[in-house]
Design a protein around this motif. Structure first.
Motif, mmCIF file in Angstrom:
data_model
loop_
_atom_site.group_PDB
_atom_site.id
_atom_site.type_symbol
_atom_site.label_atom_id
_atom_site.label_comp_id
_atom_site.label_asym_id
_atom_site.label_seq_id
_atom_site.Cartn_x
_atom_site.Cartn_y
_atom_site.Cartn_z
ATOM 1 N N ALA A 14 0.803 -1.220 0.000
ATOM 2 C CA ALA A 14 0.000 0.000 0.000
ATOM 3 C C ALA A 14 0.837 1.272 0.000
ATOM 4 C CB ALA A 14 -0.917 0.011 1.223
ATOM 5 N N ALA A 15 2.144 1.146 -0.144
ATOM 6 C CA ALA A 15 2.998 2.327 -0.160
ATOM 7 C C ALA A 15 2.585 3.250 -1.300
ATOM 8 C CB ALA A 15 4.460 1.900 -0.348
ATOM 9 N N PRO A 16 2.760 4.563 -1.155
ATOM 10 C CA PRO A 16 2.344 5.499 -2.200
ATOM 11 C C PRO A 16 2.981 5.169 -3.539
ATOM 12 C CG PRO A 16 2.928 6.664 -0.179
ATOM 13 C CD PRO A 16 3.323 5.240 0.023
ATOM 14 N N ALA A 17 2.166 5.138 -4.583
ATOM 15 C CA ALA A 17 2.678 4.821 -5.910
ATOM 16 C C ALA A 17 3.523 5.967 -6.430
ATOM 17 C CB ALA A 17 1.506 4.556 -6.865
ATOM 18 N N THR A 18 4.678 5.642 -6.957
ATOM 19 C CA THR A 18 5.560 6.656 -7.514
ATOM 20 C C THR A 18 6.489 6.025 -8.512
ATOM 21 O OG1 THR A 18 7.293 8.265 -7.060
ATOM 22 C CG2 THR A 18 7.204 6.348 -5.620
ATOM 23 N N ALA A 19 6.844 6.764 -9.544
ATOM 24 C CA ALA A 19 7.821 6.276 -10.511
ATOM 25 C C ALA A 19 9.198 6.861 -10.234
ATOM 26 C CB ALA A 19 7.370 6.622 -11.926
ATOM 27 N N GLU A 20 9.374 7.526 -9.090
ATOM 28 C CA GLU A 20 10.674 8.049 -8.709
ATOM 29 C C GLU A 20 11.401 6.972 -7.912
ATOM 30 O OE1 GLU A 20 10.101 11.676 -6.626
ATOM 31 O OE2 GLU A 20 9.069 12.663 -8.291
ATOM 32 N N VAL A 21 12.089 6.115 -8.617
ATOM 33 C CA VAL A 21 12.774 4.978 -8.010
ATOM 34 C C VAL A 21 14.269 5.152 -8.224
ATOM 35 C CG1 VAL A 21 13.049 2.472 -8.039
ATOM 36 C CG2 VAL A 21 10.787 3.489 -8.407
ATOM 37 N N ASP A 22 15.009 5.189 -7.140
ATOM 38 C CA ASP A 22 16.451 5.398 -7.195
ATOM 39 C C ASP A 22 17.156 4.040 -7.161
ATOM 40 O OD1 ASP A 22 18.990 6.388 -7.139
ATOM 41 O OD2 ASP A 22 18.922 7.068 -5.051
ATOM 42 N N ILE A 23 17.705 3.635 -8.291
ATOM 43 C CA ILE A 23 18.356 2.330 -8.403
ATOM 44 C C ILE A 23 19.868 2.490 -8.282
ATOM 45 C CG2 ILE A 23 18.788 0.351 -9.907
ATOM 46 C CD1 ILE A 23 16.078 0.840 -11.188
ATOM 47 N N THR A 24 20.461 1.681 -7.410
ATOM 48 C CA THR A 24 21.916 1.607 -7.298
ATOM 49 C C THR A 24 22.391 0.343 -7.988
ATOM 50 O OG1 THR A 24 21.922 2.772 -5.178
ATOM 51 C CG2 THR A 24 23.871 1.460 -5.710
ATOM 52 N N GLU A 25 23.304 0.502 -8.915
ATOM 53 C CA GLU A 25 23.862 -0.618 -9.669
ATOM 54 C C GLU A 25 25.266 -0.909 -9.152
ATOM 55 O OE1 GLU A 25 24.511 -1.792 -14.404
ATOM 56 O OE2 GLU A 25 24.159 0.287 -13.788
ATOM 57 N N PHE A 26 25.541 -2.162 -8.813
ATOM 58 C CA PHE A 26 26.870 -2.480 -8.283
ATOM 59 C C PHE A 26 27.217 -3.942 -8.551
ATOM 60 C CE2 PHE A 26 24.011 -3.843 -4.983
ATOM 61 C CZ PHE A 26 24.648 -4.904 -4.337
ATOM 62 N N THR A 27 28.473 -4.290 -8.289
ATOM 63 C CA THR A 27 28.962 -5.651 -8.461
ATOM 64 C C THR A 27 29.534 -6.147 -7.142
ATOM 65 O OG1 THR A 27 29.524 -5.196 -10.784
ATOM 66 C CG2 THR A 27 30.513 -7.156 -9.774
ATOM 67 N N LYS A 359 -1.778 7.831 -24.791
ATOM 68 C CA LYS A 359 -0.661 8.380 -24.016
ATOM 69 C C LYS A 359 -1.105 8.706 -22.589
ATOM 70 C CE LYS A 359 2.016 10.587 -27.742
ATOM 71 N NZ LYS A 359 2.530 11.883 -28.230
ATOM 72 N N THR A 360 -2.265 9.324 -22.463
ATOM 73 C CA THR A 360 -2.758 9.691 -21.131
ATOM 74 C C THR A 360 -2.915 8.466 -20.257
ATOM 75 O OG1 THR A 360 -3.909 11.645 -21.989
ATOM 76 C CG2 THR A 360 -4.655 10.768 -19.874
ATOM 77 N N TYR A 361 -3.490 7.423 -20.807
ATOM 78 C CA TYR A 361 -3.703 6.201 -20.022
ATOM 79 C C TYR A 361 -2.375 5.542 -19.657
ATOM 80 C CZ TYR A 361 -5.039 1.553 -18.592
ATOM 81 O OH TYR A 361 -5.160 0.390 -17.882
ATOM 82 N N LEU A 362 -1.507 5.348 -20.635
ATOM 83 C CA LEU A 362 -0.282 4.592 -20.405
ATOM 84 C C LEU A 362 0.691 5.337 -19.493
ATOM 85 C CD1 LEU A 362 0.246 3.119 -23.974
ATOM 86 C CD2 LEU A 362 -0.466 1.887 -21.916
ATOM 87 N N THR A 363 0.763 6.645 -19.612
ATOM 88 C CA THR A 363 1.653 7.390 -18.715
ATOM 89 C C THR A 363 1.050 7.527 -17.323
ATOM 90 O OG1 THR A 363 0.739 9.497 -19.528
ATOM 91 C CG2 THR A 363 2.758 8.678 -20.582
ATOM 92 N N GLY A 364 -0.268 7.617 -17.232
ATOM 93 C CA GLY A 364 -0.905 7.721 -15.926
ATOM 94 C C GLY A 364 -0.888 6.422 -15.153
ATOM 95 N N ALA A 365 -0.999 5.296 -15.865
ATOM 96 C CA ALA A 365 -1.025 3.991 -15.201
ATOM 97 C C ALA A 365 0.367 3.535 -14.778
ATOM 98 C CB ALA A 365 -1.643 2.950 -16.135
ATOM 99 N N TYR A 366 1.403 4.044 -15.425
ATOM 100 C CA TYR A 366 2.757 3.544 -15.168
ATOM 101 C C TYR A 366 3.194 3.662 -13.708
ATOM 102 C CZ TYR A 366 7.738 2.669 -15.951
ATOM 103 O OH TYR A 366 9.008 2.161 -15.901
ATOM 104 N N PRO A 367 3.019 4.813 -13.034
ATOM 105 C CA PRO A 367 3.454 4.903 -11.637
ATOM 106 C C PRO A 367 2.745 3.927 -10.711
ATOM 107 C CG PRO A 367 3.075 7.093 -12.543
ATOM 108 C CD PRO A 367 2.513 6.107 -13.520
ATOM 109 N N LEU A 368 1.557 3.465 -11.079
ATOM 110 C CA LEU A 368 0.804 2.559 -10.220
ATOM 111 C C LEU A 368 1.447 1.188 -10.117
ATOM 112 C CD1 LEU A 368 -2.827 3.428 -11.396
ATOM 113 C CD2 LEU A 368 -1.523 4.408 -9.488
ATOM 114 N N ARG A 369 2.391 0.896 -11.008
ATOM 115 C CA ARG A 369 3.079 -0.391 -10.939
ATOM 116 C C ARG A 369 4.028 -0.481 -9.745
ATOM 117 N NH1 ARG A 369 5.131 -1.300 -17.209
ATOM 118 N NH2 ARG A 369 3.138 -0.866 -18.254
#
Length: 437
Positions: A14-27, A359-369
């Motif tokens: 139930a965390a707030p939906a957001t597409a602001e995801v900070d990914i750290t890439e490492f080995t 476009k409206t649908y696909l961009t609006g639905a994306y953060p909900l993932r």
């Protein structure tokens, strides 16, 4: 404890939906490449492991071996039998899921921060030291055989399997990853052990995690968890040569409603025109009740409850596919309308309004993932496998919005192939028996 875990899982979902995801890439120190999204607000971690190849790595005469192996991973490991392993998993308030698809074997783990070391040690047993006891293999084999027999009586499964056979010829995609009654019945424990060794290897591994863990902690965790996996696995299958003749193949089956599945050539995920085709698919049949096919086939003519299309991006083939069900006396008309719309959009294109709505649908639905650690880890590992950059989440909607009407209508002319749109119909369709086009 179990109630507390369910509560934490619900918070994560139930965390707030957001597409602001900070990914750290490492080995890691042992050379494992990993992506991490740190989120310390909830003491919970989701871990995703992917092994490229999946069921397509089956030897032709041993079809179903990878599926049987994957389903038996948690049926006893180390010094624990199946019941003991399941009990210990529950005591740790952890969740482990093992699945296999045409191109990938997946392992999903969720666990509390306070039980992290114990949960990972427990998971390791199933990955590195699965028992594959004969009684467990036989029990899982019986379940798979039941599914195979059931699929032979289910029209949609019959249609999908027949279309795969028609399209893919002798490629592994041509047959069900569950195998056949004959192939699964003849699999031995040695076949299962071999499938484990050749499928779950370091040279096709992808890893992501999200939650209450640091990069340093995750690096140590992964090195401990995956130490002992084979360095290399079986060679990946070659590119599939698809056959799409534009025919309509009928498979007689006693049912009042026919099921039709269809496909034409698709487009690779890396192609510069992918987003134009992605938007076009939404307008054509991927956009629910607003799609052209739903309007023409259902709303205007009442030929079906639902018709839809989707892009299929497999490692060895790309398709543009879809499905429709209709009464036996109306399915021929439904198929004709689909073919007509396929040609109409190719020739006439779509409207500016349709494009903007898509476009409206696909961009609006994306953060909900991005509604929790589990979905975030799953999306991140999928991005890795597709070769997408770590900033893709932040730029994805910009890529969608950058597509112009000119781009979409050019894509319609170039990529819609009415003459290659191939149907398989299962049922007793009137007016389609022995049809070739």
């Amino acid at each position: 404890m179990r109630a507390f875990v369910l509560f934490l899982f619900s918070l994560a979902i139930a965390a707030p939906a957001t597409a602001e995801v900070d990914i750290t890439e490492f080995t890691t120190s042992s050379g494992i490449e990993a992506w991490l999204v740190e989120e310390h607000s909830i003491p919970f971690v989701a871990l995703e492991l992917r092994f490229r190849g999946g069921a397509a790595l089956d030897e032709p005469e041993k079809r179903g071996a990878v599926t049987l192996m994957t389903a038996t991973l948690e049926e006893g490991a180390g010094d624990m039998n199946a019941r003991e392993f399941a009990k210990r998993t529950e005591e740790l308030a952890a969740s482990f899921e093992y699945d296999v698809y045409d191109d990938v074997l997946t392992v999903s783990a969720k666990f509390l921060s306070e039980n992290r070391d114990e949960a990972i040690a427990h998971l390791r047993k199933s990955l590195i030291n699965p028992r594959f006891d004969q009684d467990a293999i036989d029990r899982v084999r019986a379940q798979i055989l039941s599914i195979i027999r059931s699929d032979k009586k289910e029209p949609r499964s019959i249609a999908s399997n027949a279309l795969d056979t028609l399209i893919y010829d002798d490629h592994p995609y041509a047959t069900s990853r569950n195998g056949t009654v004959s192939s699964v019945s003849s699999l031995t424990r040695e076949d299962v052990v071999a499938a484990h060794r050749t499928t779950m290897a370091r040279d096709r591994l992808y890893v992501s995690a999200a939650g209450d863990i640091t990069k340093e902690e995750l690096g140590t965790l992964l090195d401990d968890l995956l130490d002992g996996l084979p360095k290399t696995g079986a060679p990946l299958p070659p590119r599939a040569e698809v056959t799409l003749t534009g025919e309509t193949k009928v498979i007689p089956f006693e049912t009042p409603q026919s099921v039709a599945v269809f496909a034409q050539p698709g487009i690779d995920r890396d192609h510069p025109d992918f987003f134009a085709v992605y938007l076009l698919n939404h307008i054509l049949g991927g956009g629910g009740f607003e799609s052209r096919l739903m309007q023409e086939v259902r709303e205007k003519r009442g030929l079906t409850y639902g018709v839809y299309t989707y892009l299929v991006n497999k490692d060895s083939a790309d398709l543009w596919a879809g499905s429709v069900s209709s009464a036996n006396d109306r399915v021929a008309e439904a198929i004709k309308v689909i073919r007509d719309q396929w040609a109409k959009i190719r020739n006439d294109g779509v409207t500016e309004e349709e494009l903007e709505d898509a476009k409206t649908y696909l961009t609006g639905a994306y953060p909900l993932r991005f509604d929790g650690n589990g979905p975030i880890a799953n999306i991140a590992v999928g991005m890795q496998m597709e070769g997408l950059p770590v900033d893709y989440i932040a730029t994805r909607n910009d890529r969608v919005n950058a597509v112009t009407l000119k781009d979409v209508n050019r894509a319609a002319r170039e990529y819609l192939k009415p003459d290659q749109l191939t149907f398989v119909v299962v049922g007793q369709p009137e007016g389609l028996m022995n049809a070739e086009n």
